[in-house]
Design a protein around this motif. Structure first.
Motif, PDB file in Angstrom:
ATOM      1  N   ALA A   1      -0.238 -10.431   8.653  1.00 20.22           N
ATOM      2  CA  ALA A   1       0.524 -11.126   7.946  1.00 20.22           C
ATOM      3  C   ALA A   1       0.696 -10.981   6.451  1.00 20.22           C
ATOM      4  CB  ALA A   1       0.509 -12.805   8.340  1.00 20.22           C
TER       5      ALA A   1
ATOM      6  N   LYS B   1      -2.281 -11.894   4.627  1.00 17.16           N
ATOM      7  CA  LYS B   1      -3.620 -12.746   3.978  1.00 17.16           C
ATOM      8  C   LYS B   1      -4.406 -12.450   3.136  1.00 17.16           C
ATOM      9  CE  LYS B   1      -4.554 -14.416   8.177  1.00 17.16           C
ATOM     10  NZ  LYS B   1      -3.915 -13.480   8.701  1.00 17.16           N
ATOM     11  N   THR B   2      -5.144 -11.114   3.697  1.00 19.91           N
ATOM     12  CA  THR B   2      -6.185 -10.665   2.890  1.00 19.91           C
ATOM     13  C   THR B   2      -5.391  -9.789   1.608  1.00 19.91           C
ATOM     14  OG1 THR B   2      -7.510 -10.319   4.866  1.00 19.91           O
ATOM     15  CG2 THR B   2      -7.693  -8.662   3.040  1.00 19.91           C
TER      16      THR B   2
ATOM     17  N   TYR C   1       1.002  -1.233  -0.075  1.00 22.42           N
ATOM     18  CA  TYR C   1      -0.222   0.041  -0.053  1.00 22.42           C
ATOM     19  C   TYR C   1       0.889   1.165  -0.180  1.00 22.42           C
ATOM     20  CZ  TYR C   1      -3.362  -3.618   1.544  1.00 22.42           C
ATOM     21  OH  TYR C   1      -3.911  -4.690   1.275  1.00 22.42           O
TER      22      TYR C   1
ATOM     23  N   ALA D   1      -0.937 -14.934  11.387  1.00 25.16           N
ATOM     24  CA  ALA D   1      -1.182 -13.966  12.140  1.00 25.16           C
ATOM     25  C   ALA D   1      -1.791 -12.791  11.637  1.00 25.16           C
ATOM     26  CB  ALA D   1      -0.099 -13.658  13.289  1.00 25.16           C
ATOM     27  N   ASN D   2      -2.505 -11.992  12.472  1.00 28.53           N
ATOM     28  CA  ASN D   2      -3.241 -10.782  11.955  1.00 28.53           C
ATOM     29  C   ASN D   2      -2.251  -9.949  11.521  1.00 28.53           C
ATOM     30  OD1 ASN D   2      -5.850 -11.088  12.470  1.00 28.53           O
ATOM     31  ND2 ASN D   2      -5.391 -10.363  14.997  1.00 28.53           N
TER      32      ASN D   2
ATOM     33  N   GLN E   1     -13.801 -10.874   3.356  1.00 30.30           N
ATOM     34  CA  GLN E   1     -13.944 -10.835   4.855  1.00 30.30           C
ATOM     35  C   GLN E   1     -15.031  -9.710   4.990  1.00 30.30           C
ATOM     36  OE1 GLN E   1     -11.324  -9.037   7.948  1.00 30.30           O
ATOM     37  NE2 GLN E   1     -10.027 -10.848   7.374  1.00 30.30           N
TER      38      GLN E   1
HETATM   39  P1  ATP Z   1      -6.086  -9.912   9.153  1.00 32.24           P
HETATM   40  O1  ATP Z   1      -6.310 -11.234   9.642  1.00 32.24           O
HETATM   41  O2  ATP Z   1      -5.736  -8.936  10.505  1.00 32.24           O
HETATM   42  O3  ATP Z   1      -6.936  -9.181   8.147  1.00 32.24           O
HETATM   43  P2  ATP Z   1      -3.977 -10.353   7.327  1.00 32.24           P
HETATM   44  O4  ATP Z   1      -3.149 -11.253   7.280  1.00 32.24           O
HETATM   45  O5  ATP Z   1      -5.306 -10.548   6.257  1.00 32.24           O
HETATM   46  O6  ATP Z   1      -4.494  -9.781   8.649  1.00 32.24           O
HETATM   47  P3  ATP Z   1      -3.508  -7.975   5.638  1.00 32.24           P
HETATM   48  O7  ATP Z   1      -4.895  -7.393   6.008  1.00 32.24           O
HETATM   49  O8  ATP Z   1      -3.295  -8.337   4.250  1.00 32.24           O
HETATM   50  O9  ATP Z   1      -3.091  -9.114   6.708  1.00 32.24           O
HETATM   51  O10 ATP Z   1      -2.374  -6.714   6.195  1.00 32.24           O
HETATM   52  C1  ATP Z   1      -1.125  -6.925   5.910  1.00 32.24           C
HETATM   53  C2  ATP Z   1      -0.435  -5.488   6.184  1.00 32.24           C
HETATM   54  O11 ATP Z   1      -0.972  -4.493   5.302  1.00 32.24           O
HETATM   55  C3  ATP Z   1      -0.897  -5.205   7.556  1.00 32.24           C
HETATM   56  O12 ATP Z   1       0.423  -4.290   8.178  1.00 32.24           O
HETATM   57  C4  ATP Z   1      -1.922  -3.976   7.444  1.00 32.24           C
HETATM   58  O13 ATP Z   1      -1.755  -2.935   8.568  1.00 32.24           O
HETATM   59  C5  ATP Z   1      -1.396  -3.486   5.910  1.00 32.24           C
HETATM   60  N1  ATP Z   1      -2.653  -2.905   5.394  1.00 32.24           N
HETATM   61  C6  ATP Z   1      -3.975  -3.828   5.078  1.00 32.24           C
HETATM   62  N2  ATP Z   1      -4.567  -3.028   4.418  1.00 32.24           N
HETATM   63  C7  ATP Z   1      -4.105  -1.454   3.987  1.00 32.24           C
HETATM   64  C8  ATP Z   1      -4.306  -0.493   3.600  1.00 32.24           C
HETATM   65  N3  ATP Z   1      -5.733  -0.628   2.914  1.00 32.24           N
HETATM   66  N4  ATP Z   1      -3.714   0.532   3.427  1.00 32.24           N
HETATM   67  C9  ATP Z   1      -2.565   0.337   4.202  1.00 32.24           C
HETATM   68  N5  ATP Z   1      -2.127  -0.680   4.774  1.00 32.24           N
HETATM   69  C10 ATP Z   1      -2.756  -1.709   4.686  1.00 32.24           C
END
Ligand code: ATP
Length: 239
Positions: free
Chosen positions: A43, A45-46, A16, A40-41, A87
């Motif tokens: 990481a 994944k999304t 991002y 983990a949160n 999600q």
């Molecule tokens: P979760 O289970 O919390 O959704 P995740 O593994 O899916 O976790 P992501 O949502 O992919 O993780 O986020 C990965 C990194 O990217 C994190 O550090 C998050 O803060 C950052 N991030 C996610 N979305 C954005 C955004 N729209 N703008 C800036 N940074 C973002």
């Protein structure tokens, strides 16, 4: 024998703004298999799923059955058969259950729409009973079923699902994973599932991946994962 890759991601970098979140990800979803992505949160994944579905730009290769998907707009990626249940589920809260399915069915040839909608209502009797109710009024589990039905109505080749059990009761989460198992058994639908509830997810998975800090740090079968004490304590807890 190594199963043939259906969805293949190689050397994916994304982020991002100036912050890179995915640092060279390789992921393969073999034809007919269920792959679970644990981590983990935060990481990534999304972010990975958003790149595959074309919502977020990335560098690297993304291929479906050998055809490059990278750079295509999201609607074309969906038309080629990659569906994402995001999600939060992505249903239209103000539209009825039936209308949510009808919108999803618009991507099908006109003559097939009604048949396909009825097929999904038959398959989820709880949705059929509530077909006139606004999606926003459904329980979390029912909304998840509706989101899955919406994604499947376009007959995807790969179904991606981001934390399907989020906010659901244990019983409801189990039901959702039973749906995945049925879909997989019936049609061999390939799936990539992000899930915090590793115990549940590993029950349906052929392969598991662990992502940490935007890198895949482990891959193997659920059985291999169960044999690794450090992974079990990190991702499965006392299950
Ligand atoms: P979760 O289970 O919390 O959704 P995740 O593994 O899916 O976790 P992501 O949502 O992919 O993780 O986020 C990965 C990194 O990217 C994190 O550090 C998050 O803060 C950052 N991030 C996610 N979305 C954005 C955004 N729209 N703008 C800036 N940074 C973002």
């Amino acid at each position: 024998p190594v199963a043939e890759p259906l969805l293949s991601v190689q050397g994916l970098h994304a982020g991002y703004g100036h912050g890179e979140v995915l640092h060279g990800i390789d992921v393969t979803v073999p034809r007919g298999q269920v792959v679970v992505l644990l981590g983990a949160n935060g990481a990534g994944k999304t972010t990975l799923m958003r790149c595959i579905s074309g919502e977020l730009r990335a560098t690297g290769r993304i291929e479906l059955d050998g055809d490059a998907l990278g750079g295509l707009p999201a609607h074309q990626i969906s038309r080629r058969g990659v569906a994402l249940v995001p999600q939060g589920r992505g249903t239209f809260a103000d539209l009825s259950v039936r209308d949510n399915l009808a919108v999803a069915a618009l991507q099908l040839p006109r003559a097939e729409r009604d048949v396909e909608m009825e097929r999904w209502l038959d398959r989820f009797p709880r949705l059929a009973e509530r077909s006139k109710v606004a999606a926003g009024m459904l329980s979390g589990g029912e909304q998840q079923m509706l989101a899955i039905a919406r994604a499947c109505i376009g007959r995807p080749r790969v179904l991606m699902c981001d934390e399907p059990s989020l906010g659901l009761s244990p019983a409801m989460s189990k039901e959702v994973f039973e749906v995945f198992e049925q879909l997989h058994d019936e049609s061999g639908l390939a799936m990539l599932i992000v899930e915090q509830n590793a115990g549940l997810a590993l029950g349906v998975a052929d392969l598991a991946l662990v992502i940490e800090g935007g890198r895949i740090v482990w891959r193997g079968t659920p059985r291999d994962l169960h044999d690794d004490d450090a992974l079990v304590s990190a991702y499965i807890g006392d299950l």
